[in-house]
Design a protein around this motif. Structure first.
Motif, PDB file in Angstrom:
ATOM      1  N   ASN A   1      -4.494  18.021  78.175  1.00 40.38           N
ATOM      2  CA  ASN A   1      -5.682  18.952  78.411  1.00 40.38           C
ATOM      3  C   ASN A   1      -5.529  20.220  78.345  1.00 40.38           C
ATOM      4  N   GLY A   2      -4.737  20.944  77.385  1.00 39.57           N
ATOM      5  CA  GLY A   2      -4.714  22.843  77.419  1.00 39.57           C
ATOM      6  C   GLY A   2      -5.012  23.845  78.770  1.00 39.57           C
ATOM      7  N   CYS A   3      -5.389  23.237  79.461  1.00 39.55           N
ATOM      8  CA  CYS A   3      -5.496  24.267  80.417  1.00 39.55           C
ATOM      9  C   CYS A   3      -4.258  25.097  81.505  1.00 39.55           C
ATOM     10  N   ALA A   4      -4.119  26.084  80.374  1.00 41.81           N
ATOM     11  CA  ALA A   4      -2.991  26.921  81.421  1.00 41.81           C
ATOM     12  C   ALA A   4      -3.067  27.418  82.885  1.00 41.81           C
ATOM     13  N   PHE A   5      -4.304  27.535  83.517  1.00 42.79           N
ATOM     14  CA  PHE A   5      -4.447  27.864  84.539  1.00 42.79           C
ATOM     15  C   PHE A   5      -4.381  26.273  85.204  1.00 42.79           C
ATOM     16  N   CYS A   6      -4.586  25.207  85.044  1.00 40.02           N
ATOM     17  CA  CYS A   6      -3.806  24.417  86.565  1.00 40.02           C
ATOM     18  C   CYS A   6      -2.259  24.292  85.815  1.00 40.02           C
ATOM     19  N   VAL A   7      -2.180  24.811  84.996  1.00 35.99           N
ATOM     20  CA  VAL A   7      -0.699  24.276  84.472  1.00 35.99           C
ATOM     21  C   VAL A   7      -0.110  25.404  85.405  1.00 35.99           C
ATOM     22  N   ARG A   8      -0.884  26.372  86.045  1.00 35.63           N
ATOM     23  CA  ARG A   8       0.051  27.476  85.979  1.00 35.63           C
ATOM     24  C   ARG A   8      -0.136  27.262  88.093  1.00 35.63           C
ATOM     25  N   VAL A   9      -1.624  27.078  88.131  1.00 33.26           N
ATOM     26  CA  VAL A   9      -1.568  26.329  89.956  1.00 33.26           C
ATOM     27  C   VAL A   9      -0.651  24.862  89.990  1.00 33.26           C
ATOM     28  N   HIS A  10      -0.039  23.981  89.650  1.00 29.85           N
ATOM     29  CA  HIS A  10       0.277  22.611  90.162  1.00 29.85           C
ATOM     30  C   HIS A  10       1.934  23.077  89.713  1.00 29.85           C
ATOM     31  N   VAL A  11       2.193  23.990  89.050  1.00 24.28           N
ATOM     32  CA  VAL A  11       3.825  24.231  88.447  1.00 24.28           C
ATOM     33  C   VAL A  11       4.380  25.292  90.139  1.00 24.28           C
ATOM     34  N   ASP A  12       3.627  26.182  91.020  1.00 23.62           N
ATOM     35  CA  ASP A  12       4.227  26.786  92.056  1.00 23.62           C
ATOM     36  C   ASP A  12       4.053  25.812  92.421  1.00 23.62           C
ATOM     37  N   ARG A  13       2.799  24.726  92.668  1.00 24.25           N
ATOM     38  CA  ARG A  13       2.882  23.739  94.032  1.00 24.25           C
ATOM     39  C   ARG A  13       3.883  22.997  93.762  1.00 24.25           C
ATOM     40  N   ALA A  14       4.386  22.958  92.410  1.00 25.59           N
ATOM     41  CA  ALA A  14       5.248  21.832  92.578  1.00 25.59           C
ATOM     42  C   ALA A  14       6.869  22.584  92.469  1.00 25.59           C
ATOM     43  N   VAL A  15       6.877  23.952  92.133  1.00 26.94           N
ATOM     44  CA  VAL A  15       7.997  24.880  92.855  1.00 26.94           C
ATOM     45  C   VAL A  15       8.251  24.472  94.493  1.00 26.94           C
ATOM     46  N   LYS A  16       7.403  24.354  94.987  1.00 30.22           N
ATOM     47  CA  LYS A  16       7.253  24.449  96.822  1.00 30.22           C
ATOM     48  C   LYS A  16       7.389  23.324  97.029  1.00 30.22           C
ATOM     49  N   GLU A  17       7.490  22.257  95.996  1.00 28.92           N
ATOM     50  CA  GLU A  17       7.824  20.928  96.253  1.00 28.92           C
ATOM     51  C   GLU A  17       9.335  20.716  96.071  1.00 28.92           C
ATOM     52  N   GLY A  18       9.656  21.412  95.760  1.00 30.48           N
ATOM     53  CA  GLY A  18      11.880  21.146  95.297  1.00 30.48           C
ATOM     54  C   GLY A  18      11.321  20.914  94.403  1.00 30.48           C
ATOM     55  N   LEU A  19      11.163  20.967  93.067  1.00 27.27           N
ATOM     56  CA  LEU A  19      10.931  20.892  91.916  1.00 27.27           C
ATOM     57  C   LEU A  19      11.733  21.644  90.912  1.00 27.27           C
ATOM     58  N   ASP A  20      12.548  22.015  90.149  1.00 29.13           N
ATOM     59  CA  ASP A  20      13.043  23.043  89.482  1.00 29.13           C
ATOM     60  C   ASP A  20      12.653  23.195  87.894  1.00 29.13           C
ATOM     61  N   ALA A  21      13.264  24.226  87.651  1.00 29.79           N
ATOM     62  CA  ALA A  21      12.640  24.516  85.942  1.00 29.79           C
ATOM     63  C   ALA A  21      12.809  24.146  84.651  1.00 29.79           C
ATOM     64  N   ASP A  22      14.069  22.738  84.704  1.00 32.19           N
ATOM     65  CA  ASP A  22      14.496  21.275  84.539  1.00 32.19           C
ATOM     66  C   ASP A  22      13.749  20.814  84.507  1.00 32.19           C
ATOM     67  N   VAL A  23      13.279  19.955  84.998  1.00 32.11           N
ATOM     68  CA  VAL A  23      12.144  18.389  85.522  1.00 32.11           C
ATOM     69  C   VAL A  23      11.051  18.764  84.791  1.00 32.11           C
ATOM     70  N   ILE A  24      10.426  20.133  85.557  1.00 29.45           N
ATOM     71  CA  ILE A  24       9.200  20.561  84.923  1.00 29.45           C
ATOM     72  C   ILE A  24       8.838  20.870  83.186  1.00 29.45           C
ATOM     73  N   ALA A  25      10.200  21.210  82.677  1.00 28.54           N
ATOM     74  CA  ALA A  25      10.468  21.116  81.423  1.00 28.54           C
ATOM     75  C   ALA A  25      10.295  20.057  80.724  1.00 28.54           C
ATOM     76  N   GLN A  26      10.857  19.586  81.114  1.00 30.20           N
ATOM     77  CA  GLN A  26      11.464  17.629  80.403  1.00 30.20           C
ATOM     78  C   GLN A  26      10.405  17.045  80.234  1.00 30.20           C
ATOM     79  N   LEU A  27       8.882  17.807  80.942  1.00 32.90           N
ATOM     80  CA  LEU A  27       7.435  16.841  81.092  1.00 32.90           C
ATOM     81  C   LEU A  27       7.267  16.737  79.697  1.00 32.90           C
ATOM     82  N   ALA A  28       6.995  17.943  78.764  1.00 32.90           N
ATOM     83  CA  ALA A  28       6.706  17.342  77.288  1.00 32.90           C
ATOM     84  C   ALA A  28       7.819  16.421  76.544  1.00 32.90           C
ATOM     85  N   THR A  29       8.414  15.909  77.193  1.00 36.10           N
ATOM     86  CA  THR A  29       9.464  14.917  76.776  1.00 36.10           C
ATOM     87  C   THR A  29       9.666  13.590  77.519  1.00 36.10           C
ATOM     88  N   TRP A  30       8.783  13.516  78.109  1.00 35.81           N
ATOM     89  CA  TRP A  30       9.693  12.822  79.568  1.00 35.81           C
ATOM     90  C   TRP A  30       9.895  11.172  78.952  1.00 35.81           C
TER      91      TRP A  30
END
Length: 158
Positions: A52-81
């Motif tokens: 959707n192009g929502c930078a605000f919500c991406v930030r919110v949910h990346v922060d939550r994902a990191v708290k849940e133990g997801l690392d930068a590599d997994v999050i970066a892979q979303l674009a090429t899942w």
């Protein structure tokens, strides 16, 4: 560049925003009861927000994902899942469903997606994930319409 003034929907109609927030919390409970793991919830919400192009919500949910133990590599892979090996079969089904819900205006959830995802997720999981996607798409629209700012991170914070 001058700052554009936009109506901030959550401040201008706080009761409506509180209702949307309460809806989101209800959806979260439904997802918990259906066995949707926190990692899974955050992955689909990040992906929908990216689409959707929502930078605000991406930030919110990346922060939550990191708290849940997801690392930068997994999050970066979303674009090429589709080409990445870091996601489970369930997560891949959820990411596919996230795309269908985000682009629902293109003919709804296609039968192929419904059948494929339904063959992997239980009905309760499908329902819960669908409500998560309804919720995040609504929040994306609120944040995008208001052009909610995403400030740079303080140094040292991931």
């Amino acid at each position: 560049m001058s700052e554009e003034r936009r109506v901030h929907l959550s401040r201008s109609a706080p009761d409506a925003y509180k209702t949307l927030d309460a809806f989101s919390k209800t959806v979260g409970r439904i997802a918990d009861e259906a066995g949707i793991e926190p990692r899974f919830k955050e992955l689909v919400q990040i992906h929908a927000s990216q689409l959707n192009g929502c930078a605000f919500c991406v930030r919110v949910h990346v922060d939550r994902a990191v708290k849940e133990g997801l690392d930068a590599d997994v999050i970066a892979q979303l674009a090429t899942w589709r080409d990445s090996g870091v996601f489970t079969e369930r997560e891949r089904a959820g990411l596919e469903l996230a795309e269908a819900f985000t682009f629902i205006h293109d003919g709804g959830v296609p039968d192929e997606v419904y059948d494929h995802v339904g063959g992997i997720l239980s009905e309760d999981e499908y329902v819960a994930l669908s409500w998560i996607l309804v919720s995040i798409n609504a929040f994306n629209r609120v944040a995008i319409a208001g052009r909610y700012p995403v400030p740079p991170r303080a140094s040292g914070k991931a």
